[in-house]
Scaffold this motif. Structure first.
Motif, PDB file in Angstrom:
ATOM      1  N   THR A  73       0.806  -1.228   0.000  1.00 22.78           N
ATOM      2  CA  THR A  73       0.000   0.000   0.000  1.00 22.78           C
ATOM      3  C   THR A  73       0.837   1.275   0.000  1.00 22.78           C
ATOM      4  O   THR A  73       0.385   2.305  -0.482  1.00 22.78           O
ATOM      5  CB  THR A  73      -0.927   0.035   1.232  1.00 22.78           C
ATOM      6  OG1 THR A  73      -0.132  -0.213   2.393  1.00 22.78           O
ATOM      7  CG2 THR A  73      -2.008  -1.011   1.127  1.00 22.78           C
ATOM      8  N   LYS A  74       2.051   1.205   0.532  1.00 24.72           N
ATOM      9  CA  LYS A  74       2.848   2.441   0.630  1.00 24.72           C
ATOM     10  C   LYS A  74       3.466   2.811  -0.709  1.00 24.72           C
ATOM     11  O   LYS A  74       3.771   1.951  -1.526  1.00 24.72           O
ATOM     12  CB  LYS A  74       3.966   2.252   1.663  1.00 24.72           C
ATOM     13  CG  LYS A  74       3.540   2.616   3.058  1.00 24.72           C
ATOM     14  CD  LYS A  74       4.770   2.775   3.936  1.00 24.72           C
ATOM     15  CE  LYS A  74       4.424   3.276   5.308  1.00 24.72           C
ATOM     16  NZ  LYS A  74       5.640   3.380   6.135  1.00 24.72           N
ATOM     17  N   ASN A  75       3.680   4.099  -0.884  1.00 22.84           N
ATOM     18  CA  ASN A  75       4.340   4.578  -2.101  1.00 22.84           C
ATOM     19  C   ASN A  75       5.822   4.809  -1.806  1.00 22.84           C
ATOM     20  O   ASN A  75       6.179   5.735  -1.083  1.00 22.84           O
ATOM     21  CB  ASN A  75       3.661   5.873  -2.553  1.00 22.84           C
ATOM     22  CG  ASN A  75       4.277   6.384  -3.836  1.00 22.84           C
ATOM     23  OD1 ASN A  75       5.217   5.800  -4.367  1.00 22.84           O
ATOM     24  ND2 ASN A  75       3.755   7.483  -4.329  1.00 22.84           N
ATOM     25  N   HIS A  97       8.048   5.303  -4.251  1.00 20.92           N
ATOM     26  CA  HIS A  97       8.704   6.132  -5.265  1.00 20.92           C
ATOM     27  C   HIS A  97       9.065   7.461  -4.628  1.00 20.92           C
ATOM     28  O   HIS A  97       8.347   7.968  -3.787  1.00 20.92           O
ATOM     29  CB  HIS A  97       7.781   6.354  -6.466  1.00 20.92           C
ATOM     30  CG  HIS A  97       8.007   5.340  -7.546  1.00 20.92           C
ATOM     31  ND1 HIS A  97       9.091   5.406  -8.385  1.00 20.92           N
ATOM     32  CD2 HIS A  97       7.320   4.239  -7.886  1.00 20.92           C
ATOM     33  CE1 HIS A  97       9.045   4.389  -9.216  1.00 20.92           C
ATOM     34  NE2 HIS A  97       7.986   3.645  -8.926  1.00 20.92           N
ATOM     35  N   ASN A 116      11.457   8.877 -10.193  1.00 22.32           N
ATOM     36  CA  ASN A 116      10.319   8.711 -11.100  1.00 22.32           C
ATOM     37  C   ASN A 116      10.775   8.626 -12.549  1.00 22.32           C
ATOM     38  O   ASN A 116      10.042   8.201 -13.412  1.00 22.32           O
ATOM     39  CB  ASN A 116       9.327   9.859 -10.940  1.00 22.32           C
ATOM     40  CG  ASN A 116       8.637   9.776  -9.594  1.00 22.32           C
ATOM     41  OD1 ASN A 116       8.423   8.681  -9.078  1.00 22.32           O
ATOM     42  ND2 ASN A 116       8.327  10.895  -9.009  1.00 22.32           N
ATOM     43  N   ASN A 124       4.293   0.308  -5.703  1.00 21.54           N
ATOM     44  CA  ASN A 124       4.872   1.630  -5.945  1.00 21.54           C
ATOM     45  C   ASN A 124       6.308   1.660  -5.445  1.00 21.54           C
ATOM     46  O   ASN A 124       6.665   2.457  -4.583  1.00 21.54           O
ATOM     47  CB  ASN A 124       4.041   2.681  -5.211  1.00 21.54           C
ATOM     48  CG  ASN A 124       3.017   3.292  -6.130  1.00 21.54           C
ATOM     49  OD1 ASN A 124       3.325   3.624  -7.283  1.00 21.54           O
ATOM     50  ND2 ASN A 124       1.805   3.428  -5.643  1.00 21.54           N
TER      51      ASN A 124
END
Ligand code: PEP
Ligand code: MN
Length: 313
Positions: A71-73, A75, A83, A251
């Motif tokens: 669930t965590k991002n 990036h 990115n 992510n």
């Protein structure tokens, strides 16, 4: 979580209810759907459920065993823009600081700003040279301060974190240590970017469980790296599916190490072309004097070869 079974539904579900408190069960032919448990902690119950008479198989979704990674991002933009596609290049090992300095200058001229700075090498043979170790920190620091770049360094031991802290921006957890949970926890608790390499033949689930350690113990910035399924002189391979799966479901940036996966330069080009469009970037072994590299000599690119690679990409 799905439990595939063959036997008495009532008996099996009552066993499951005894094992996991406050659980919600739904049934379909031959399958029990389990819900209402605390994600992650389900690992505490799976061994006992799988031992129930009549239980054939247990399927878990990745978010059920690794809720944070799912669930965590992860990036991020700093200390560099993850990115965009990026390249980590540099020697297999720093074996000579003059050669290393030359390599840094040439890489920087080519626009590479994230540089491999290995002082600690995991070696298959206990007789093989393991790098300069802590003795090299001072010289590395002089070069880093003068030429200013983002450094990537593998450490094999969490006690080194303190020692390398000022010369290392990205701490690499090598393939051999993907399951070194003590190291994972300690690296996660620093402010550094953690670069985690997949161990040969480790599944997506196993890789993600190691990511979950990083996430649970505080890592904010993670990069994953696919590096193929063999150490030393095994058959070259790169698991593109793992890269695609990570891109599809997480992510978390993932790069492809085209040197350790390919093991020679020609194959490295092939693997670069095969992986670049799916991955967030590449890791490449490059030196201004590749033939003098005491380790992985066949796979270390010259500056000229690396330039060709950049042009090809
Ligand atoms: C490395 O990148 O220097 C290395 C030793 O790679 P791996 O951990 O993937 O074998
Ligand atoms: Mn190497």
């Amino acid at each position: 979580m799905k439990i595939f079974f063959d036997g008495d539904k009532k008996i099996i579900s009552s066993h499951i209810k005894n094992i996991i408190p406050n659980i919600v069960l739904k049934f379909k032919k031959g399958v029990i759907y389990v819900d209402g448990f605390k994600k992650g902690f389900i690992s505490n119950y799976i061994p006992r459920i799988s031992a129930i008479d009549g239980v054939l198989r247990i399927d878990t979704d990745l978010d059920e065993i690794a809720p944070l990674s799912s669930t965590k991002n992860f990036h991020f933009k700093k200390p560099f823009n993850s990115n965009r596609k990026f390249i980590i290049a540099g020697p297999c090992v720093i074996d000579n600081f003059e050669i290393f300095k030359k390599t840094v200058i040439e890489l920087k001229n080519l626009g590479v700003n994230i540089i491999r700075t290995p002082l600690f090498k995991p070696r298959s043979s206990p007789y093989a040279w393991e790098g300069f170790g802590v003795k090299g920190i001072k010289q590395l620091s002089l070069i880093k301060n003068k030429y200013k770049f983002i450094s990537v360094m593998e450490i094999l031991d969490y006690r080194l974190i303190e020692k390398i802290y000022d010369v290392c921006d990205i701490i690499q957890i090598g393939a051999r240590n993907m399951r070194n949970y003590v190291l994972l926890k300690e690296v996660a608790s620093t402010e550094k970017v953690a670069l985690l390499k997949r161990h040969p033949y480790a599944t997506l689930k196993e890789l993600i469980l190691s990511v979950e350690y990083l996430a649970k113990y505080g890592a904010k910035k993670i990069i994953l790296c696919e590096r193929g399924d063999s150490f030393s002189d095994g058959i070259p391979s790169m698991n593109i599916n793992i890269i695609k799966e990570i891109k599809k479901s997480f992510n978390i940036p993932i790069i492809a190490d085209i040197s350790h996966s390919a093991k020679n330069i020609k194959k490295s080009f092939e693997f670069a072309l095969k992986s670049f469009r799916y991955s967030d970037g590449l890791m490449v072994e490059v030196s201004s004097e590749p033939n003098n590299s005491p380790i992985d000599t066949r796979q270390v690119m010259s500056i000229e070869e690396f330039k060709n690679l950049l042009n090809t990409l």
